[in-house]
Scaffold this active site. Structure first.
Site, PDB file in Angstrom:
ATOM      1  N   HIS A  44       1.026  -1.327  -0.011  1.00  0.00           N
ATOM      2  CA  HIS A  44      -0.037  -0.054   0.134  1.00  0.00           C
ATOM      3  C   HIS A  44       0.848   1.199   0.054  1.00  0.00           C
ATOM      4  O   HIS A  44       1.431   1.892   0.935  1.00  0.00           O
ATOM      5  CB  HIS A  44      -0.853  -0.152   1.276  1.00  0.00           C
ATOM      6  CG  HIS A  44      -2.025   1.022   1.159  1.00  0.00           C
ATOM      7  ND1 HIS A  44      -3.079   0.893   0.856  1.00  0.00           N
ATOM      8  CD2 HIS A  44      -2.016   2.408   1.375  1.00  0.00           C
ATOM      9  CE1 HIS A  44      -3.983   1.865   1.118  1.00  0.00           C
ATOM     10  NE2 HIS A  44      -3.177   2.872   1.481  1.00  0.00           N
TER      11      HIS A  44
ATOM     12  N   HIS B 188      -9.502   1.246  -0.979  1.00  0.00           N
ATOM     13  CA  HIS B 188      -9.444   1.855   0.409  1.00  0.00           C
ATOM     14  C   HIS B 188     -10.940   1.966   1.084  1.00  0.00           C
ATOM     15  O   HIS B 188     -11.623   2.428   0.592  1.00  0.00           O
ATOM     16  CB  HIS B 188      -9.174   3.306   0.023  1.00  0.00           C
ATOM     17  CG  HIS B 188      -7.772   3.496  -0.215  1.00  0.00           C
ATOM     18  ND1 HIS B 188      -7.024   3.155  -1.232  1.00  0.00           N
ATOM     19  CD2 HIS B 188      -6.802   4.327   0.313  1.00  0.00           C
ATOM     20  CE1 HIS B 188      -5.927   3.431  -1.314  1.00  0.00           C
ATOM     21  NE2 HIS B 188      -5.549   4.140  -0.212  1.00  0.00           N
TER      22      HIS B 188
ATOM     23  N   GLU C 151     -10.785   3.421   6.756  1.00  0.00           N
ATOM     24  CA  GLU C 151     -10.010   4.303   7.184  1.00  0.00           C
ATOM     25  C   GLU C 151     -10.601   5.613   7.971  1.00  0.00           C
ATOM     26  O   GLU C 151     -10.356   5.874   9.128  1.00  0.00           O
ATOM     27  CB  GLU C 151      -8.668   4.757   6.225  1.00  0.00           C
ATOM     28  CG  GLU C 151      -7.692   6.019   6.729  1.00  0.00           C
ATOM     29  CD  GLU C 151      -7.064   6.637   5.720  1.00  0.00           C
ATOM     30  OE1 GLU C 151      -5.952   7.068   6.048  1.00  0.00           O
ATOM     31  OE2 GLU C 151      -7.578   6.568   4.330  1.00  0.00           O
TER      32      GLU C 151
ATOM     33  N   ASP D 245       1.719   7.070   2.592  1.00  0.00           N
ATOM     34  CA  ASP D 245       2.431   8.452   2.143  1.00  0.00           C
ATOM     35  C   ASP D 245       3.426   8.607   2.766  1.00  0.00           C
ATOM     36  O   ASP D 245       3.262   9.552   3.570  1.00  0.00           O
ATOM     37  CB  ASP D 245       1.518   9.307   1.576  1.00  0.00           C
ATOM     38  CG  ASP D 245       0.211   8.981   0.962  1.00  0.00           C
ATOM     39  OD1 ASP D 245       0.257   9.020  -0.144  1.00  0.00           O
ATOM     40  OD2 ASP D 245      -0.938   8.595   1.518  1.00  0.00           O
TER      41      ASP D 245
END
Length: 325
Positions: free
Chosen positions: A8, A188, A191, A270
């Protein structure tokens, strides 16, 4: 260094700040507003993060730019011990969804990945993603781009962006296109959208992996379902803690999910945005939950089993995971 697998990783989101600053300078673009005093990315909350992300991406305007980005990201990942990685890449950012332009971008990215594998021993595969907050109609040409370029390098299809924009089922047409083309599927969910978003993604998009998925812990029945169905979670603990999805590492449910039989993996999402690396993720998991070599080996096997690659690639990566004689 322990060999690692990452499932990911957003390609643009992994761009080192120095790399984006240099690109902006080359193109005479003022991006000073997206950096803090220390030179890192600056944003207030998740929605602002998305706007900063898109601003950083705005200086990447050619296949050559993306080739340079790919080289920089893979060099950094390899330095963290990553031997196999899957990166989310969107034709929205690579040619605006035009198939001809996408092919040019993809060729440049693939060539850079080949060079990185020769130089650093890291293998990259691409998971193509429409951007959720761009809407389901926009996802259809992106799915077409993915379906037309499926192969050894383009192996997966997912959905990224603002998880609160619409519902997974809105994107069923794009996912059906990708499935029919032979692409492996992830999405996704869980989250920001709660356990219900995970349940919806599994039911409506028939995915085999979930990006994040950690809010599934709110629904014990769903946790049991994930374990029973073998759905793999692409967990990004450092990202979740940094963004406030959970207040601390200790509060993160990755270990509870693992204990319940859910297949969890570890990724950085990220990394420069969230001040993390794969090495830091491993260190924090060991410190917080007492994970040892046996647990990390289990999690790495989960990742290898769930990787969107062919059997030959899987066997090659498996050899890299074997302990040195």
């Amino acid at each position: 260094m322990t060999p690692k697998i990452e499932l990911h990783l957003h390609l643009e989101g992994a761009a080192p700040p120095d790399f984006i600053r240099a690109m902006a300078k080359e193109k005479s673009v003022d991006l000073s507003r997206i950096f803090d005093a220390d030179g890192g990315y600056a944003y207030r909350d998740f929605n602002h993060f998305l706007s900063v992300y898109e601003a950083a991406t705005s200086v990447l305007t050619s296949p050559e730019d993306y080739a340079r980005l790919t080289a920089a990201v893979l060099e950094e990942s390899a330095a963290q011990g990553v031997v196999y990685t899957e990166s989310f890449i969107s034709p929205d950012f690579c040619g605006g969804g035009d198939l001809g332009a996408w092919r040019e971008y993809l060729h440049a990215i693939g060539e850079a990945a080949d060079r990185a594998e020769a130089a650093h021993g890291i293998t990259l595969r691409a998971c193509i993603t429409p951007i959720r907050h761009f809407g389901p109609d926009r996802a259809k040409p992106i799915a077409c781009c993915a379906a037309e370029t499926v192969g050894d390098f383009v192996t997966g299809f997912g959905l990224a962006g603002d998880e609160m924009a619409g519902k997974p089922g809105d994107f069923a047409y794009a996912f059906d296109m990708a499935r029919e083309a032979g692409l492996r599927l992830t999405c996704h969910a869980g989250e920001w959208g709660g356990a219900a978003s995970v349940r919806d993604a599994v039911r409506d998009l028939r995915v085999e992996r979930i990006g994040h998925g950690v809010q599934a812990i709110e629904d014990p029945g769903l946790v049991d379902q994930l374990a029973e169905d073998g759905i793999t979670l692409e967990c990004c603990p450092g990202s979740n803690v940094f963004l406030g999805v959970f207040p601390s590492w200790k509060a993160h449910p990755i270990e509870k999910l693992r204990q319940k039989g859910v297949k969890v993996t570890v990724s950085t999402d990220d990394p420069p945005f969230f001040h993390t690396t794969m090495t830091r993720e491993y260190e924090m998991l060991a410190e917080t939950f007492g994970w040892d070599e046996e647990v990390f080996a289990e999690v790495t096997r989960n990742a290898l089993d769930a990787a969107f690659c062919d059997a030959d690639t899987r066997a090659k990566i498996a050899k890299k995971l074997e302990p040195a004689a």
